[in-house]
Design a protein around this motif. Structure first.
Motif, short mmCIF file in Angstrom:
data_model
loop_
_atom_site.label_atom_id
_atom_site.label_comp_id
_atom_site.label_asym_id
_atom_site.label_seq_id
_atom_site.Cartn_x
_atom_site.Cartn_y
_atom_site.Cartn_z
N ARG A 27 0.82 -1.20 0.00
CA ARG A 27 0.00 0.00 0.00
C ARG A 27 0.86 1.25 0.00
N TYR A 48 0.53 5.16 1.23
CA TYR A 48 -0.20 6.14 2.01
C TYR A 48 0.45 7.51 1.79
N GLU A 59 -3.47 9.09 4.96
CA GLU A 59 -4.57 8.50 4.18
C GLU A 59 -4.04 7.49 3.18
N LEU A 60 -4.89 6.54 2.90
CA LEU A 60 -4.54 5.48 1.97
C LEU A 60 -4.69 5.98 0.55
N VAL A 61 -3.68 5.75 -0.26
CA VAL A 61 -3.72 6.19 -1.66
C VAL A 61 -4.06 5.02 -2.59
N ASP A 112 -6.48 -0.90 -6.11
CA ASP A 112 -7.67 -0.14 -5.72
C ASP A 112 -7.19 1.22 -5.27
N TYR A 113 -7.67 2.28 -5.93
CA TYR A 113 -7.16 3.62 -5.71
C TYR A 113 -8.14 4.51 -4.95
N LYS A 114 -7.59 5.44 -4.25
CA LYS A 114 -8.38 6.52 -3.67
C LYS A 114 -9.01 7.29 -4.82
N ASP A 115 -10.26 7.69 -4.67
CA ASP A 115 -11.00 8.31 -5.77
C ASP A 115 -10.26 9.51 -6.37
N SER A 116 -9.66 10.31 -5.54
CA SER A 116 -9.07 11.56 -6.03
C SER A 116 -7.81 11.34 -6.87
N LYS A 146 -7.55 8.46 -8.95
CA LYS A 146 -7.89 7.56 -10.06
C LYS A 146 -7.67 8.27 -11.39
#
Length: 116
Positions: free
Chosen positions: A34, A36, A45-47, A57-61, A63
């Motif tokens: 992962r 972060y 926060e997880l990226v 699997d990505y953080k929405d911001s 993607k």
């Protein structure tokens, strides 16, 4: 196994950086890898999460702008960051997680600064 992240730096908004996270042993040790980040004055926060098969699997911001990948032969994971924004500024950390024990290994952070 230890992790070491590097590749951060100062970049203008819209620019790109590639972060690397090198492991002292096999990255196959980890079930999940992962990235972060922690912005100044904010919580970590997880990226992105990447599984042992390379699924992500990505953080929405992030993607569409960030791409995580792994090179098992080099025991290294990467985070390609494109179209960087000022909100991407922070210290980026790589993390390896082993299941089912949930044992974690953290790399030291690498600072990314995006100037507007």
């Amino acid at each position: 196994v230890q992790l070491q992240a590097f590749g951060g730096g100062l970049v203008q908004s819209g620019g790109s950086l590639r972060l690397s996270c090198a492991a002292s042993g096999s990255i196959r040790t980890f079930d999940l890898l992962r990235w972060y980040r922690q912005a100044p004055g904010k919580q970590r926060e997880l990226v992105v999460i990447m599984n042992i098969n390379g699924g992500t699997d990505y953080k929405d911001s992030v993607k569409g702008r960030f791409t995580a990948s792994r090179d098992n032969a080099k025991n290294t994971v990467y985070l390609q960051m494109n179209n960087l924004k000022s909100d991407d500024t922070g210290v980026y950390y790589c993390n390896g997680l082993t299941l089912p024990s949930y044992d974690e290994i953290w790399g030291q952070g690498t600072l990314v600064t995006v100037s507007s």
